[in-house]
Each structure stands twice: as structure tokens, then as C-alpha cells.
Design an enzyme around this catalytic site. Structure first.
Site, PDB file in Angstrom:
ATOM      1  N   VAL A 285       0.559   7.097  15.257  1.00 14.08           N
ATOM      2  CA  VAL A 285      -0.099   7.270  16.546  1.00 14.08           C
ATOM      3  C   VAL A 285      -1.372   8.098  16.389  1.00 14.08           C
ATOM      4  CG1 VAL A 285       0.135   8.276  18.844  1.00 14.08           C
ATOM      5  CG2 VAL A 285       2.009   6.960  17.873  1.00 14.08           C
TER       6      VAL A 285
ATOM      7  N   ASP B 114     -37.029 -21.226  27.586  1.00 15.69           N
ATOM      8  CA  ASP B 114     -37.710 -22.353  28.196  1.00 15.69           C
ATOM      9  C   ASP B 114     -38.998 -21.859  28.833  1.00 15.69           C
ATOM     10  OD1 ASP B 114     -36.675 -20.968  30.313  1.00 15.69           O
ATOM     11  OD2 ASP B 114     -35.693 -22.665  31.268  1.00 15.69           O
TER      12      ASP B 114
ATOM     13  N   ASP C  22     -29.416 -27.484  30.014  1.00 15.49           N
ATOM     14  CA  ASP C  22     -29.389 -26.283  29.173  1.00 15.49           C
ATOM     15  C   ASP C  22     -27.979 -25.759  28.932  1.00 15.49           C
ATOM     16  OD1 ASP C  22     -32.240 -26.042  29.002  1.00 15.49           O
ATOM     17  OD2 ASP C  22     -32.231 -25.326  31.067  1.00 15.49           O
TER      18      ASP C  22
ATOM     19  N   GLU D 209      -6.125  15.354  13.809  1.00 18.30           N
ATOM     20  CA  GLU D 209      -4.726  15.169  14.185  1.00 18.30           C
ATOM     21  C   GLU D 209      -3.849  14.863  12.972  1.00 18.30           C
ATOM     22  OE1 GLU D 209      -5.665  13.254  18.607  1.00 18.30           O
ATOM     23  OE2 GLU D 209      -5.132  11.974  16.919  1.00 18.30           O
TER      24      GLU D 209
ATOM     25  N   ASP E 150     -10.047  13.204  25.571  1.00 20.54           N
ATOM     26  CA  ASP E 150     -11.101  12.511  24.822  1.00 20.54           C
ATOM     27  C   ASP E 150     -11.826  11.431  25.618  1.00 20.54           C
ATOM     28  OD1 ASP E 150     -10.789  14.011  22.630  1.00 20.54           O
ATOM     29  OD2 ASP E 150      -9.759  12.516  21.411  1.00 20.54           O
TER      30      ASP E 150
END
Length: 955
Positions: free
Chosen positions: A327, A374, A680, A745, A775
Site C-alpha cells: 500500500v 483546414d 472530417d 513511507e 496529499d
């Protein structure tokens, strides 16, 4: 003027060139048997006479009988395009769980829940971990589903362009039927303003003109005739009208020869359905990153599990420990952060008139290296404008742009007769503003421009038409290159007015108008007129000549009308470029983006516009037509795309556009394609970035594209590319931010394993709290950093450049290593200070709870300083301004406040197994954060003072 349509019994307009209908009986004998089979079995209807068309399609001027029509409907099916089966909402939601990160976390949650059930006694913390991981997956899926819920409706948009009703002759009786009931052999009646319901061959035509822009990309209305034409490409057959186009002038009667997917429109539908949606560079890189990170996480967890099990640790505890390692390595908040950050880019682009429908397309725009654009409506304003008149040896400038009759003609007196004649010899109508629509033209845009300039000179076409009503007309055709009309003058005489190609018209003139006097047209005068026409053409103008003569009677033969003419003068016009385009083209050149014009228009017209906007600057650009592209093999096409710095592709079909896009992609270019018509759509879908016009584009183009320009301007593409590059830089910043703390971590967990500490220094639930609670908001704030001033001063990054380059990985390791040292130091300092042997540590010891709280708080505090550090690559964050992104400071404070709550609030202490920290503990953690920022500032200082340091990415 209004004329009774043919199906009401009125004959053709006087003097109109048309094909008379054969007797209303069955197909004549001696012709091929009727054919209404698939396209490959159709007869070549353009080259047949009207009677042969009826015979070949098994019908007659009275149309089909109801019984025969029903039989053909059962055989061919309805005249509609098949719908695309969209996935149900629940399928779309389930698709959010197929992301590799989601799969890894779902498996982890399931195994953790199983460990909870098998454990004796059952540990509530294990259940909390299983539910927390599942909650992360659900949160990510919800955000992704909400951001990316956009169904593909290309086929439905194509179907929407097919008219719902049409007028049909069935057994001689006019009927209004649903367009889906049309079958090959039906006889349909068309009037100005009608949408063409199927592919038809005209058998009667009165002043008919169609707008084929949706199919061919050509902006001008094209005259239609009823007689046979030589064999050639079907779309170029001047006696055919096709599904999805509009009759903009005149009336006509036509026989249906193709319906549904057998039509030219259906061919484009099949191309669009078959064109694969390309993955953006970010999609490819994120997928590769997910595979690598998931692999590393699983491998690391498995290795640690294998190391700890033989040491006598309980099986379930060892599994939960290894799961915590996994994890720690999986950035759970990344999918949500990425989606929301891209959504911020979407909102910024929307404010700049660029609507992005797919989030990942935002970043792909930033890597665009080629734009295939174009012409009409994107580079130009799609409004023909007369800018110069010539009469009696004098040029007269015209001001004003577009169809609004605002502007003036310099010294308009000498050119009023010229403009009066030009306005009378026109079938277009000028429509005043209504609602949101401005001035527009119904009919040929060239004729509309003549009406506008006449109004600017004080000549009212409606008044002149009422004073001199039209009695006859000879429509324009490509052989004569002329159009003529006959009018009854106020003195009961008749005047013919003729307009057309200068050289063709000049050859039919024997005099010239000089200040109202008719003088012989000498060789010197002819040379003078030719030089004036050449001068206008050299400026990229479309030039028309106008003449007149007196004729005998209301309907003289065409030979009398178009000979012995008196030249009145010349008119030069063009579709003006958008004023902002040239600066946008210059910006693209500075940014290393190549622009290739891809248009259905004539090569000379395309080159003239390309020069005006700066796409072409050299003396000899490479101009290639669709026919020439067909003659190139893949190797020759690759050489053309590689060697032609200034490339114009003209008269191209949908297949040509797709082939060119594919050719660029095979050269590792990131290709953006602009378009507005149904023709197109295949290229828009196949491109890396399909860009459709929002104001003038068709529904199918907008649905096939991933970005829609709300203002139709090329300049908005340039702005969007800059924003896309900024988004990429910001993504790189928050990836450095997110992955660097993963090292922080993981490091204490690995350290505890190798020194023999029996418990985890940080639990999986704590890691999830950091990833989602502390975070995400700072990462989002980094994703919202404003666009840097130098973002368009560097070339596009290579298509194969990795998001995790060596420089990015080095920075992650540098910042993550400092965080790792800090959190390991505070954890083991706290453990050793207690004096308790490792073997005696249990989860309930206060000192252990304080230590793991210090680890979690250390990561959160260091990430606050880390967020400030990653805002710039080389420039000092103090020079950039600590307060220049207040959202980042606020997000960091929220994270620290949440950590404080986890430390001090008893309910959260119970969930996270934490303890209250002392003020001295916070001071130590803050010191480590300052140390990290100081180390990063030192690194930037060293880079700035190295002569060989790259300049890319500085702010």
C-alpha cells in the site's frame, strides 16, 4: 423571385437549361434491366440521360407505386445510418474498476477482509484496513466516472443530419414522407433550403446549387445540372446531390440511387466507425507507470512476506505487514488527483474558447507536434468579401469584412453600373441578422459578396430587381465559366448581364464601358484588362468580370446573350483570414509545431490563404492534391511528410486525411486535426487530438473530436496547446510530490524489517490517511499552478519521452531520500529513547503509538515543505514567491491540521492507533522539513550555476 416547384405542375423557368422529363410511362425498351442493388452493382447514373436513369433504377417520372416502394424498403432497409450501441451506465461505472491500480487495491482489500475473517481473535484494525482500501477504490472510481462520463454519439449525429421528411412522388401523387422511408428509385422534389435526403441523380434542375461542405470541405456552393456528365469520381458529378448536403438555390427533381449506408455519407459513417480512438501519450505513460509500480509493490510485499514468515511472526500479522508495504508503494490518490487536475485544465481551456471532452486530451495537446488544419472557417472567416473593384482603368478599394454591408467603396460613382449588373446576375440572397445569427448569405457565397459590395456602393439589389425583372437565365457551368441573365428594362427593351471568368468573358467582349460611353475594345485595352485581372489574382483574389449588352426579346438564345458584350469591369474578392491567426501561427513556429493545411479547396486558393496567415513564407511550398496522394506509396508519402517543410494538401477526400494523419503518427508525431464537416469525422477520430468547430461545425464533427473550438479560431488551438504544456509540467510536479513521499513511507518499514523490529513503523491505515487526507489537496494545488510565460518557447517533447524521465526519477529519489532519513531517525530515536528491548514491544505500548505517530506526522510536515520545493525546477521558490500560490499553502495547512486531529482527537486515535505529540516533537519535525527545503534550494543553486545545466523547465 419565387417560382412554383415542378411537382405542382409548373414547367421550368424560362430560358433555363434543363432536361425534359420523358413521357410518364414505364421504362423504355432496349435499356439495361433495372438495378437497385448494392453500390458496386449500381449503374453509372451520372453519365446517363434522364430517361436512361429512370430505366436503370426501375422507375419512371411518376415515381414508384406504393407496393413497389414497400417491397424495396423491405429489401434495402430504411434510409438511415445504424445507431451505435452505447454501454449502459453501469458498464461505464464498472470500467472504472479495471484500472491496474484499482485491481491491485481491490485484490488487497479482498485478501485483507479474508485475513480478518480467518484471524483468531479477529482484529478490528484489519477490518478497518480492508474497508479503507475499498473506500479508496470507490472514491477514485466515482471521481473518474464523474469526470469522464461522455458517450460517443458520432453515429447518432450523422443520423441527425439526415432530414426527417422529404417530398416524394409516389404513383404520380406528391407525398411528404419520412426520409427513412426513401428507397432507390424514388423521385424526390427539392427546393432551396431543403436538405438532400439520399444520394440522388437530378433529372430536372432550375438554377439549382448545393453546398457540399459537409462531404467535401469545399466552401462554395456548386451549381447542379440535369443532363448527363462524363464518367468520373462520383462526388464530382455535377448532376448528383448527396445525403447530408443542402440545396441552397433553385429547385429540382431527382431520382434516388443510394440510401442509408450505401450513400457517400454512409461511406464516411463506416470510415468513422472503423477509425480507432488513439491513446494519448499520457494514457500510454500512466498505463506503463501503473504496471511498473504495481509490479514493484507486489514483488516487494512478497519478498518481505517471505523474509518475515520464517522468523516466527504470526501469519496474519506478517501478511498485514507486507500489505502495508504494498500500500505504501501504490499511489492510491493518483487517479483522483490526475483526473481533477486535468479537469482544472479543461476549465481553463473552456475560458479560452476550447471545450475539451476527454480529460487526457488536455495533456496530449501539450505534446502536439503537427497541426493539420483546414482552411475555411478556421484560418478564414468563411465569408467571401469583395476588397477591390476595377473599372475604366481605375482600381477602387472596398472596406469592410464579411457579409455585413458595413464599409464603403472608394469613389463609388464609376462602379455603380458594374455592381448593379453583378447584383442582377446573381441568385443569392442576403439575410439580415436574426437572434444570435449575424448577416448571412443564402446561396452562392461569391454572389453574396457581390450583393454586399453593391449595398456598400448605394446600389440596392432588391430595388434594381423590381425595376428590371428577370426574364431568362443561363446558369453557370464549368465549360463556359459564365452565368448570364436577361432583364426587361424600364424602357421596355431587354438587357443581358453576364459574369464569369475574366479571360472567358473578355474573349466575348468587343467594347468596354468608359465613363458611361461604349468604346471599342482594342488590343491595348484587352491587355490592360488582362493585366488588371492578373494583378488581382496575384494578390490571391478570386476575380470575376462583368459585362452587358442589349438583346432582342425576353428569351434570346445563349449565343446572342454571351457575345458582342460590353465589359463593365472586374471584382476581386477573398475569404479574409481571421485577424488573430497570424500571431497564432507565429507562436506555433516558435514552439516548434508544424502546420499543414489540409483542405478540399483549389490549390491556388489554399496557397493564397496560407501566405496571408504565415503558414507559407518560402517561394515554393509543396502543394499536393488528393489525386497525387493516391499515386504515392507509403514510402513516398513518408518522404513527402519528412522533407516538405511547407506542405499544402488540396482537393483531399476523407481517406486522404486519414492516410496523412496515420503517416505522421508513424513518424512518432503527435497530430492534431481540425475540421468542421462530416467529411472530417474519420480523421478527427483517428488523430491524437481531433479539433472540431463549435460555431460552424457539423454535429458529427463535434462528436468525433475530443476538443471543440467554441469560436472556430485557429488561435484558440495555440492557446490550448500552451495550456496543455502547462498541464504536463504541473502533472510532473505533483508526481514528484506524490512519489517522493512513498519513499518516506516505505523506508521505515524496510528498516524495521532488516533490524528485526517486530511491529510496523507505520500502518496501512495511516498510509491511506496520508495519501488521501494530506496529499491530495496539495497535489491538486500543484496541478493548478498558472501557465508559465516561456511555455511556448521550446519545441514539443518527443512522443516517446517518458513521464518519469531520468531527471524526474533523480529528483524523486533526492527528495524522498531526505524524507526517508528524517522519518527513520525520529522513529528509531523514539524507540531507543524508551530503553525497551525490541522483543518486548506490543501495539498497546504508549511509546510505540507515539513513535508511529511521529512517523506519520513527519511525512505530513515534510510534504508541506516538499510541495513548496517542487513548484520550480531550477529557480528559487523564494524568487517565485511563497505566496504566489495561496491554495498550496492552504492545502498544506489543512493536511497538518488533519494530522493534528489524528494525533489529539480520541476517536481518531482509536482508528489510527496514534498518541498525542508534544510541542518539542513538532519542532523536531519542522526542523526536518526546513532541512529538506534547504537541501532542495541548494540543489537548484548548483544547477543554476552550472554552465552545462539545461534550461528546460525553469521559471
Amino acid at each position: 423571385m419565387s417560382y412554383e416547384p415542378a411537382w405542382r405542375g409548373a414547367g421550368p423557368r424560362g430560358g433555363v437549361s434543363g432536361t425534359a422529363a420523358p413521357p410518364e410511362s414505364g421504362p423504355p425498351a432496349g435499356l439495361p434491366p433495372p438495378s437497385d442493388g448494392p453500390p458496386g452493382d449500381r449503374p453509372a447514373v451520372p453519365s446517363l440521360s434522364a430517361s436512361e436513369v429512370y430505366a436503370a433504377l426501375g422507375t419512371c417520372p411518376r415515381g414508384l407505386t406504393p407496393a413497389e416502394a414497400d417491397a424495396r424498403l423491405a429489401r434495402h432497409g430504411p434510409n438511415e445510418l445504424p445507431g451505435v450501441g452505447h454501454r449502459h451506465v453501469w458498464r461505464r461505472l464498472l470500467a472504472q474498476f479495471t484500472d491496474l491500480f484499482a485491481v491491485v487495491l481491490l485484490v488487497s482489500s479482498a485478501i485483507t477482509f479474508l485475513a480478518y475473517l480467518l484471524g483468531q481473535p479477529r482484529d478490528p484494525a484489519t477490518l478497518q484496513l480492508a474497508l479503507a482500501i475499498l473506500g479508496v477504490v470507490l472514491l477514485n472510481a466515482g471521481i473518474g466516472f464523474a469526470q469522464e462520463y461522455s458517450a460517443e454519439r458520432t453515429a447518432e449525429s450523422l443520423q441527425a443530419m439526415v432530414p426527417h421528411t422529404c417530398r416524394v412522388l409516389r404513383d404520380g401523387e406528391p407525398r411528404e414522407l419520412s426520409a427513412r422511408e426513401l428507397v432507390p428509385g424514388d423521385v424526390v422534389v427539392l427546393e432551396a433550403g431543403d436538405a438532400v435526403p439520399a444520394d440522388c441523380r437530378l433529372v430536372e434542375a432550375q438554377d439549382a446549387a448545393v453546398n457540399n461542405a459537409a462531404l467535401t470541405g469545399e466552401s462554395d456552393a456548386v451549381t447542379r445540372v440535369a443532363g448527363p456528365v462524363p464518367a468520373g469520381p462520383l462526388l464530382e458529378a455535377r448532376n448528383c446531390a448527396f445525403m447530408g448536403t443542402d440545396l441552397v438555390a433553385g429547385t429540382g427533381k431527382a431520382v434516388v440511387f443510394a440510401t442509408g449506408t450505401a450513400t457517400e455519407f454512409g461511406r464516411i459513417f463506416r470510415l468513422t466507425a472503423a477509425a480507432p480512438r488513439q491513446q494519448t501519450p499520457l494514457q500510454r505513460q500512466v498505463a506503463a507507470m501503473a504496471r511498473r509500480v504495481a509490479g514493484v509493490a507486489l514483488a516487494t510485499g512478497a519478498v518481505l512476506f517471505a523474509v518475515r514468515v520464517p522468523s516466527g511472526q504470526p501469519f496474519v500479522d506478517t501478511f498485514v505487514f507486507s500489505l502495508g508495504v504494498m500500500v505504501a508503494l501504490v499511489p492510491e490518490g493518483l487517479p483522483a488527483t490526475l483526473s481533477v487536475s486535468l479537469a482544472i485544465g479543461v476549465r481553463r481551456m473552456a475560458r479560452r474558447h476550447a471545450l475539451v471532452k476527454q480529460l487526457l486530451a488536455v495533456e496530449a495537446l501539450g505534446s502536439t507536434s503537427v497541426v493539420c488544419t483546414d482552411k475555411t472557417g478556421t484560418l478564414t472567416q468563411a465569408e467571401m468579401t469583395v476588397v477591390q473593384l476595377w473599372a475604366d482603368g481605375v482600381s477602387h478599394a472596398v472596406t469592410g469584412v464579411g457579409y455585413a454591408p458595413a464599409g464603403e467603396v472608394a469613389d463609388a460613382g464609376p462602379v455603380r453600373e458594374l455592381l448593379r449588373a453583378a447584383a442582377l446576375c446573381s441568385n443569392a440572397r442576403l439575410v439580415p441578422p436574426k437572434g444570435r445569427d449575424g448577416w448571412r448569405v443564402l446561396g452562392d457565397t461569391t454572389e453574396g459578396a457581390l450583393l454586399v459590395v453593391a449595398l456598400k456602393a448605394g446600389v440596392d439589389p432588391a430595388v434594381e430587381e423590381a425595376r428590371t425583372p428577370r426574364t431568362a437565365e443561363h446558369p453557370f457551368d464549368s465549360v463556359r465559366k459564365l452565368m448570364s441573365t436577361v432583364h426587361r428594362a424600364e424602357d421596355a427593351t431587354y438587357l443581358a448581364y453576364v459574369k464569369g471568368a475574366p479571360l472567358e468573358l473578355l474573349a466575348r467582349c468587343d467594347s468596354v464601358d468608359r465613363d458611361g460611353r461604349q468604346e471599342p475594345l482594342t488590343d491595348a485595352s484587352r491587355a490592360e484588362v488582362a493585366a488588371a485581372a492578373d494583378g488581382m489574382a496575384g494578390q490571391g483574389l478570386r476575380v470575376l468580370a462583368v459585362a452587358r449588352r442589349r438583346v432582342d426579346g425576353p428569351r434570346p438564345p445563349i449565343g446572342d446573350v454571351e457575345s458582342g458584350l460590353t465589359l463593365l469591369g472586374l471584382a476581386g474578392m477573398y475569404d479574409p483570414p481571421r485577424p488573430e491567426v497570424r500571431d497564432a501561427v507565429d507562436t506555433c513556429r516558435r514552439a516548434g509545431i508544424r502546420i499543414v493545411m489540409v483542405t478540399g479547396d483549389h490549390p491556388l486558393t489554399a496557397e493564397a490563404v496560407a501566405r496571408r496567415v504565415g503558414i507559407v513564407r518560402g517561394p515554393r511550398p509543396t502543394v499536393v492534391t488528393g489525386v497525387q496522394l493516391d499515386a504515392l506509396d507509403d514510402r513516398s508519402l513518408n518522404a513527402l511528410l519528412a522533407e516538405s517543410a511547407e506542405l499544402l494538401l488540396c482537393r483531399v477526400a476523407p481517406e486522404h486525411k486519414m492516410r496523412v494523419v496515420t503517416g505522421f503518427q508513424q513518424r512518432d508525431e503527435v497530430v492534431a486535426v481540425t475540421g468542421d464537416g462530416a467529411n472530417d469525422a474519420p480523421a478527427l477520430k483517428h488523430a491524437d487530438i481531433g479539433v472540431a468547430m463549435g460555431a460552424s461545425g457539423t454535429d458529427v464533427a463535434r462528436e468525433a473530436a475530443v476538443m471543440v473550438l467554441l469560436d472556430d479560431s485557429f488561435a484558440s488551438i495555440t492557446t490550448a496547446v500552451g495550456l496543455g504544456r502547462s498541464v504536463y509540467r504541473n502533472i510532473r510536479k505533483f508526481l514528484i510530490y506524490l512519489f517522493s513521499h512513498n519513499i518516506g513511507e516505505l523506508a521505515p518499514i524496510l528498516a524495521a524489517t532488516f533490524v528485526g523490529f517486530p511491529l510496523v513503523p507505520i500502518s496501512a491505515v495511516q498510509i491511506l490517511a496520508i495519501d488521501l487526507g494530506s496529499d491530495v489537496l496539495p497535489a491538486l494545488a500543484l496541478g493548478a499552478e498558472p501557465m508559465e510565460a516561456d511555455v511556448m518557447d521550446s519545441p514539443p517533447r518527443p512522443r516517446r519521452e517518458r513521464l518519469f524521465s531520468a531527471a524526474v526519477m533523480g529528483r524523486i529519489l533526492f527528495l524522498g531520500g531526505i524524507q526517508a532519513l528524517g522519518v527513520c531517525a525520529v522513529f528509531f530515536w523514539h524507540i531507543h529513547a524508551s530503553g525497551i528491548p525490541y522483543a518486548d514491544f506490543t501495539k498497546d505500548l504508549p511509546v510505540y503509538r507515539e513513535a508511529i505517530t511521529m512517523v506519520q506526522a513527519g511525512i505530513v510536515v515534510s510534504q508541506f515543505f516538499n510541495a513548496l520545493a517542487v513548484r520550480t525546477d531550477r529557480q528559487s521558490v523564494f524568487r517565485a514567491g511563497l505566496l504566489s500560490n495561496p491554495w498550496l499553502l492552504a492545502a498544506g495547512c489543512v493536511g497538518i491540521a488533519l494530522m493534528a486531529a489524528i494525533s489529539y482527537a480520541p476517536p481518531l486515535q482509536a482508528v489510527f492507533h496514534t498518541a498525542p505529540l508534544a510541542a518539542s516533537d513538532w519542532a523536531v519535525l519542522a526542523a526536518f522539513g526546513v532541512l529538506l527545503l534547504a537541501a532542495e534550494e541548494t540543489r537548484k543553486w548548483v544547477l543554476r550555476h552550472r554552465r552545462t545545466a539545461p534550461k528546460e523547465g525553469t521559471r
